[in-house]
Design a protein around this motif. Structure first.
Motif, PDB file in Angstrom:
ATOM      1  N   MET A   1       2.670   1.359 -13.246  1.00  0.00           N
ATOM      2  CA  MET A   1       2.284   2.596 -12.581  1.00  0.00           C
ATOM      3  C   MET A   1       1.212   3.344 -13.369  1.00  0.00           C
ATOM      4  N   VAL A   2       1.255   3.256 -14.696  1.00  0.00           N
ATOM      5  CA  VAL A   2       0.270   3.919 -15.550  1.00  0.00           C
ATOM      6  C   VAL A   2      -0.982   3.061 -15.706  1.00  0.00           C
ATOM      7  N   ARG A   3      -0.824   1.746 -15.784  1.00  0.00           N
ATOM      8  CA  ARG A   3      -1.969   0.872 -16.058  1.00  0.00           C
ATOM      9  C   ARG A   3      -2.824   0.606 -14.821  1.00  0.00           C
ATOM     10  N   GLU A   4      -2.263   0.738 -13.628  1.00  0.00           N
ATOM     11  CA  GLU A   4      -2.985   0.415 -12.400  1.00  0.00           C
ATOM     12  C   GLU A   4      -3.595   1.668 -11.766  1.00  0.00           C
ATOM     13  N   ARG A   5      -4.767   1.491 -11.171  1.00  0.00           N
ATOM     14  CA  ARG A   5      -5.422   2.567 -10.428  1.00  0.00           C
ATOM     15  C   ARG A   5      -5.234   2.343  -8.938  1.00  0.00           C
ATOM     16  N   PRO A   6      -5.105   3.412  -8.163  1.00  0.00           N
ATOM     17  CA  PRO A   6      -5.023   3.265  -6.713  1.00  0.00           C
ATOM     18  C   PRO A   6      -6.386   2.940  -6.117  1.00  0.00           C
ATOM     19  N   LEU A   7      -6.396   2.591  -4.851  1.00  0.00           N
ATOM     20  CA  LEU A   7      -7.657   2.405  -4.146  1.00  0.00           C
ATOM     21  C   LEU A   7      -8.344   3.754  -3.962  1.00  0.00           C
ATOM     22  N   PRO A   8      -9.665   3.799  -4.027  1.00  0.00           N
ATOM     23  CA  PRO A   8     -10.368   5.056  -3.766  1.00  0.00           C
ATOM     24  C   PRO A   8     -10.410   5.358  -2.280  1.00  0.00           C
ATOM     25  N   PHE A   9     -10.691   6.607  -1.940  1.00  0.00           N
ATOM     26  CA  PHE A   9     -10.983   6.964  -0.563  1.00  0.00           C
ATOM     27  C   PHE A   9     -12.410   6.540  -0.242  1.00  0.00           C
ATOM     28  N   PRO A  10     -12.702   6.240   1.012  1.00  0.00           N
ATOM     29  CA  PRO A  10     -14.085   5.915   1.373  1.00  0.00           C
ATOM     30  C   PRO A  10     -14.948   7.172   1.329  1.00  0.00           C
ATOM     31  N   PRO A  11     -16.262   7.008   1.217  1.00  0.00           N
ATOM     32  CA  PRO A  11     -17.141   8.186   1.260  1.00  0.00           C
ATOM     33  C   PRO A  11     -17.189   8.776   2.664  1.00  0.00           C
ATOM     34  N   GLU A  12     -17.720   9.987   2.747  1.00  0.00           N
ATOM     35  CA  GLU A  12     -17.940  10.607   4.051  1.00  0.00           C
ATOM     36  C   GLU A  12     -19.075   9.878   4.795  1.00  0.00           C
ATOM     37  N   PRO A  13     -19.021   9.828   6.138  1.00  0.00           N
ATOM     38  CA  PRO A  13     -18.049  10.503   7.009  1.00  0.00           C
ATOM     39  C   PRO A  13     -16.800   9.690   7.294  1.00  0.00           C
ATOM     40  N   VAL A  14     -16.714   8.484   6.685  1.00  0.00           N
ATOM     41  CA  VAL A  14     -15.567   7.616   6.964  1.00  0.00           C
ATOM     42  C   VAL A  14     -14.266   8.273   6.515  1.00  0.00           C
ATOM     43  N   ALA A  15     -14.305   8.999   5.383  1.00  0.00           N
ATOM     44  CA  ALA A  15     -13.092   9.641   4.883  1.00  0.00           C
ATOM     45  C   ALA A  15     -12.517  10.614   5.914  1.00  0.00           C
ATOM     46  N   SER A  16     -13.379  11.460   6.486  1.00  0.00           N
ATOM     47  CA  SER A  16     -12.906  12.430   7.481  1.00  0.00           C
ATOM     48  C   SER A  16     -12.308  11.730   8.696  1.00  0.00           C
ATOM     49  N   LEU A  17     -12.996  10.698   9.177  1.00  0.00           N
ATOM     50  CA  LEU A  17     -12.490   9.973  10.342  1.00  0.00           C
ATOM     51  C   LEU A  17     -11.134   9.350  10.051  1.00  0.00           C
ATOM     52  N   GLY A  18     -11.003   8.714   8.890  1.00  0.00           N
ATOM     53  CA  GLY A  18      -9.754   8.043   8.565  1.00  0.00           C
ATOM     54  C   GLY A  18      -8.609   8.995   8.312  1.00  0.00           C
ATOM     55  N   ILE A  19      -8.869  10.058   7.553  1.00  0.00           N
ATOM     56  CA  ILE A  19      -7.809  11.011   7.219  1.00  0.00           C
ATOM     57  C   ILE A  19      -7.324  11.730   8.469  1.00  0.00           C
ATOM     58  N   ASN A  20      -8.237  12.164   9.317  1.00  0.00           N
ATOM     59  CA  ASN A  20      -7.824  12.890  10.512  1.00  0.00           C
ATOM     60  C   ASN A  20      -7.170  11.973  11.539  1.00  0.00           C
ATOM     61  N   ALA A  21      -7.590  10.705  11.598  1.00  0.00           N
ATOM     62  CA  ALA A  21      -6.905   9.755  12.469  1.00  0.00           C
ATOM     63  C   ALA A  21      -5.483   9.497  11.980  1.00  0.00           C
ATOM     64  N   THR A  22      -5.321   9.440  10.662  1.00  0.00           N
ATOM     65  CA  THR A  22      -3.976   9.238  10.104  1.00  0.00           C
ATOM     66  C   THR A  22      -3.092  10.448  10.381  1.00  0.00           C
ATOM     67  N   ARG A  23      -3.640  11.631  10.212  1.00  0.00           N
ATOM     68  CA  ARG A  23      -2.860  12.840  10.494  1.00  0.00           C
ATOM     69  C   ARG A  23      -2.449  12.895  11.965  1.00  0.00           C
ATOM     70  N   TRP A  24      -3.358  12.551  12.875  1.00  0.00           N
ATOM     71  CA  TRP A  24      -3.030  12.509  14.305  1.00  0.00           C
ATOM     72  C   TRP A  24      -1.922  11.493  14.570  1.00  0.00           C
ATOM     73  N   SER A  25      -1.988  10.358  13.885  1.00  0.00           N
ATOM     74  CA  SER A  25      -0.988   9.310  14.083  1.00  0.00           C
ATOM     75  C   SER A  25       0.381   9.744  13.569  1.00  0.00           C
ATOM     76  N   LEU A  26       0.413  10.454  12.450  1.00  0.00           N
ATOM     77  CA  LEU A  26       1.689  10.938  11.925  1.00  0.00           C
ATOM     78  C   LEU A  26       2.313  11.963  12.867  1.00  0.00           C
ATOM     79  N   ASP A  27       1.484  12.835  13.420  1.00  0.00           N
ATOM     80  CA  ASP A  27       1.983  13.796  14.406  1.00  0.00           C
ATOM     81  C   ASP A  27       2.524  13.063  15.629  1.00  0.00           C
ATOM     82  N   ARG A  28       1.811  12.046  16.065  1.00  0.00           N
ATOM     83  CA  ARG A  28       2.247  11.265  17.227  1.00  0.00           C
ATOM     84  C   ARG A  28       3.596  10.585  16.945  1.00  0.00           C
TER      85      ARG A  28
END
Length: 462
Positions: free
Chosen positions: A411-438
């Motif tokens: 957990m300490v030695r490994e890094r997570p995946l980065p977020f994509p740059p904009e505008p892909v980040a906004s599209l992905g994050i907001n699509a995920t939020r919509w999906s969680l609400d759904r």
């Protein structure tokens, strides 16, 4: 799609307006526990360790550094005031988990999850011991936590040891929305966030740490040296504890995104209102939806009610204007009265928002730079009240070059995946939020996007 209990039983518009009328757009915690003003850095200085950031992460690093080596010369630099950002805006839930719940940790590090759970409990115990050792006035209460089901499909999620039926749950906290519950008696404490920041700074200074406020860092230079607007500190080592704010290291610029969380604080409940609700154990409470609420009583019997909306703004910026979002506060007021209709007529004294440093693995990550002279921990994803102390210990281990149980963790030695740059980040994050609400409106069933994120290790079910 179906409806949630908060949509089936909304509060009256007049009750919502009455609750919010006259509330102050400001964190209750820092208003209630202001700290002393400190000078800004000017001129040229030297130190053995420079810490960038005056929230919990930086303050815990300072305290533990001096506890390990009392003779160490430590400087802490804060851009504004101690504890003004996330450390003064959270709900005050100090949890043992280092992985945002066992399920999230087990899905990523199944071979380490028992060890991580043990280290998390040891970390929480150590925070409690620190509070006692230094006589810290932080309203510490080891209350435990109550998770509640408010929809029929959530009931089975809470079955097993510690599970409670509707009657037993309502006997602990009396809400008509509760269908089941799960009580964890030892793994959560409640604390006053503003007092915790103020007291950690006091302890750090008592141990000899030099703290400078109003000193935004502009660069970490080779040497290493930390440069501010009006000064510079040449250091042996540097610990970066900036969390939600843009990283001073290019490699971390896409590793977190700021997600805004919203909170209401009410006036103190009367004895009659408390009698209606019960809540004698004063546990921290959260419900089981993807878009979940968290709530608790303060030492003076105010009710804090937050969560549900998690808002990402395009561009990933942190701005004061994002804190004033009337629709989020109106939604929280309605949901509070759905949860506790017996509190109709109560008023909110404060409303506020804070940005959460969210990582793709939903818990902190760690690392070093500049040949091991600079260490960082960030990405706590709303879990920083307790986990920042652990992160501080990891940074100090890394800076010392020590191999410890902590630094050997995947957990300490490994890094997570980065977020994509904009505008892909906004599209992905907001699509995920919509999906969680759904999913919350479809009895928890996750759509193709969420199942895909789960498959690649980017999914999270709160």
């Amino acid at each position: 799609m179906g409806t949630t209990v908060f949509e089936r039983h909304p509060a009256a518009a007049s009750s919502i307006a009455s609750m919010l009328e006259g509330s102050r757009l400001s964190p209750f915690w820092t208003d209630d526990a202001p700290g002393p003003a400190r000078p800004s850095l000017a001129g040229s200085h030297r130190a053995d360790l420079v810490i960038v950031g005056g929230g919990y992460s930086g303050l815990w690093t300072a305290v533990q550094a001096k506890e390990r080596q009392p003779g160490l010369d430590v400087v802490l630099l804060e851009a504004r005031r101690i504890g003004w950002a996330a450390s003064g805006r959270n709900g005050g839930f100090c949890e043992a988990s280092l992985t945002h719940g066992r399920e999230n940790g087990e899905s990523r590090w199944p071979d380490e999850i028992d060890q991580l759970d043990r280290l998390g409990m040891e970390n929480l115990d150590a925070i409690e011991a620190t509070v006692a050792r230094y006589g810290m006035d932080v309203d510490w209460q080891r209350t435990g936590a109550l998770s509640v089901a408010v929809e029929p499909h959530q009931v089975e999620w809470l079955e097993g040891p510690g599970g409670l039926d509707a009657e037993a749950t309502r006997a602990l906290v009396n809400s008509p929305t509760y269908l089941a519950g799960h009580l964890s008696p030892d793994d959560t404490a409640l604390v006053h966030p503003g007092k915790l920041a103020r007291e950690l700074a006091r302890v750090a200074e008592d141990l000899g740490v030099r703290i400078f406020e109003g000193s935004p860092v502009t660069a970490v230079e080779d040497g290493p040296a930390v440069r501010t607007r009006d000064g510079i500190v040449r250091a042996g080592k540097v610990a970066l504890a900036t969390n939600v704010f843009p990283s001073l290291l290019r490699r971390n610029r896409l590793m977190t995104v700021p997600v805004y969380d919203y909170v209401l604080m009410t006036e103190p409940l009367t004895s009659a209102q408390l009698a209606e609700i019960g809540w004698e154990g004063r546990q921290g409470v959260s419900d089981m939806a993807n878009q979940f609420h968290y709530y608790r009583l303060t030492a003076d019997d105010r009710l804090l009610f937050g969560g549900y909306d998690a808002i990402y703004h395009a561009g990933g910026r942190v701005r004061a204007s994002y804190q004033d979002r009337p629709e989020s506060y109106e939604k929280l007021a309605s949901h509070l009265l759905t949860t506790f209709p017996q509190l109709d007529g109560i008023r909110a004294t404060h409303r506020w928002a804070g940005a959460i440093d969210t990582s793709t693995r939903f818990c902190a990550f760690f690392g070093t730079a500049r040949g091991g002279d600079v260490a960082y921990s960030l990405g706590f994803t709303g879990l920083g009240v307790g986990a920042t102390r652990f992160g501080a210990a990891v940074m100090l281990d890394l800076l010392a070059g020590d191999e410890t149980e902590r630094t050997r963790l995947r957990m300490v030695r490994e890094r997570p995946l980065p977020f994509p740059p904009e505008p892909v980040a906004s599209l992905g994050i907001n699509a995920t939020r919509w999906s969680l609400d759904r999913a919350d409106h479809r009895e928890g069933r996750r759509n193709l996007l969420l199942r895909g994120l789960d498959a690649v290790g980017l999914g999270f079910d709160s």
